[in-house]
Design a protein around this motif. Sequence first.
Motif, mmCIF file in Angstrom:
data_model
loop_
_atom_site.group_PDB
_atom_site.id
_atom_site.type_symbol
_atom_site.label_atom_id
_atom_site.label_comp_id
_atom_site.label_asym_id
_atom_site.label_seq_id
_atom_site.Cartn_x
_atom_site.Cartn_y
_atom_site.Cartn_z
ATOM 1 N N LEU A 27 0.859 -1.166 0.000
ATOM 2 C CA LEU A 27 0.000 0.000 0.000
ATOM 3 C C LEU A 27 0.900 1.222 0.000
ATOM 4 O O LEU A 27 1.753 1.378 0.867
ATOM 5 C CB LEU A 27 -0.902 0.019 1.245
ATOM 6 C CG LEU A 27 -1.724 1.291 1.455
ATOM 7 C CD1 LEU A 27 -2.727 1.470 0.322
ATOM 8 C CD2 LEU A 27 -2.430 1.225 2.795
ATOM 9 N N MET A 28 0.715 2.072 -1.001
ATOM 10 C CA MET A 28 1.479 3.316 -1.054
ATOM 11 C C MET A 28 0.471 4.452 -1.103
ATOM 12 O O MET A 28 -0.530 4.372 -1.803
ATOM 13 C CB MET A 28 2.381 3.345 -2.289
ATOM 14 C CG MET A 28 3.447 2.289 -2.269
ATOM 15 S SD MET A 28 4.608 2.424 -3.644
ATOM 16 C CE MET A 28 5.558 3.835 -3.126
ATOM 17 N N ASP A 68 4.821 17.802 -3.467
ATOM 18 C CA ASP A 68 6.017 17.343 -4.179
ATOM 19 C C ASP A 68 6.057 15.819 -4.178
ATOM 20 O O ASP A 68 6.233 15.194 -3.140
ATOM 21 C CB ASP A 68 7.269 17.894 -3.500
ATOM 22 C CG ASP A 68 8.556 17.472 -4.191
ATOM 23 O OD1 ASP A 68 8.491 16.816 -5.262
ATOM 24 O OD2 ASP A 68 9.625 17.787 -3.661
ATOM 25 N N ARG A 69 5.875 15.229 -5.329
ATOM 26 C CA ARG A 69 5.819 13.767 -5.438
ATOM 27 C C ARG A 69 7.132 13.167 -5.932
ATOM 28 O O ARG A 69 7.176 12.006 -6.314
ATOM 29 C CB ARG A 69 4.674 13.380 -6.361
ATOM 30 C CG ARG A 69 3.332 13.747 -5.783
ATOM 31 C CD ARG A 69 2.205 13.228 -6.640
ATOM 32 N NE ARG A 69 0.963 13.333 -5.897
ATOM 33 C CZ ARG A 69 -0.040 14.102 -6.263
ATOM 34 N NH1 ARG A 69 0.035 14.827 -7.351
ATOM 35 N NH2 ARG A 69 -1.147 14.135 -5.539
ATOM 36 N N SER A 70 8.196 13.932 -5.913
ATOM 37 C CA SER A 70 9.463 13.433 -6.444
ATOM 38 C C SER A 70 9.984 12.235 -5.660
ATOM 39 O O SER A 70 10.533 11.301 -6.249
ATOM 40 C CB SER A 70 10.516 14.546 -6.476
ATOM 41 O OG SER A 70 10.777 15.023 -5.169
ATOM 42 N N GLN A 71 9.791 12.215 -4.340
ATOM 43 C CA GLN A 71 10.259 11.069 -3.553
ATOM 44 C C GLN A 71 9.464 9.813 -3.886
ATOM 45 O O GLN A 71 10.010 8.720 -3.936
ATOM 46 C CB GLN A 71 10.168 11.364 -2.063
ATOM 47 C CG GLN A 71 11.196 12.357 -1.591
ATOM 48 C CD GLN A 71 11.113 12.598 -0.095
ATOM 49 O OE1 GLN A 71 10.044 12.519 0.496
ATOM 50 N NE2 GLN A 71 12.250 12.891 0.503
ATOM 51 N N SER A 72 8.167 9.964 -4.139
ATOM 52 C CA SER A 72 7.347 8.815 -4.521
ATOM 53 C C SER A 72 7.817 8.256 -5.860
ATOM 54 O O SER A 72 7.914 7.042 -6.042
ATOM 55 C CB SER A 72 5.868 9.207 -4.625
ATOM 56 O OG SER A 72 5.375 9.597 -3.369
ATOM 57 N N GLY A 73 8.097 9.155 -6.796
ATOM 58 C CA GLY A 73 8.589 8.720 -8.105
ATOM 59 C C GLY A 73 9.921 8.009 -7.998
ATOM 60 O O GLY A 73 10.128 6.967 -8.634
ATOM 61 N N GLU A 74 10.815 8.530 -7.179
ATOM 62 C CA GLU A 74 12.123 7.891 -6.996
ATOM 63 C C GLU A 74 11.969 6.517 -6.352
ATOM 64 O O GLU A 74 12.650 5.567 -6.731
ATOM 65 C CB GLU A 74 13.016 8.776 -6.127
ATOM 66 C CG GLU A 74 13.466 10.042 -6.831
ATOM 67 C CD GLU A 74 14.202 10.996 -5.900
ATOM 68 O OE1 GLU A 74 14.633 10.570 -4.820
ATOM 69 O OE2 GLU A 74 14.328 12.177 -6.268
#
Length: 50
Positions: A13-14, A20-26
């Motif tokens: 589950l995420m 800022d969604r950059s950490q999710s993308g990484e």
Amino acid sequence: MQEQLKSKGPTILMHDGGGDRSQSGEALEKLLPWLKELLCTNSIGGAACP
């Protein structure tokens, strides 16, 4: 997360709360290839592997 998946099963589950969604993308860039390898190697869920 990888150790938890190995011992507790394939449920993930995420939640991305916005902004800022950059950490999710990484995280997904690292997680998805690893999951694909895990699924293909262990044939979990009858995954079709290239």
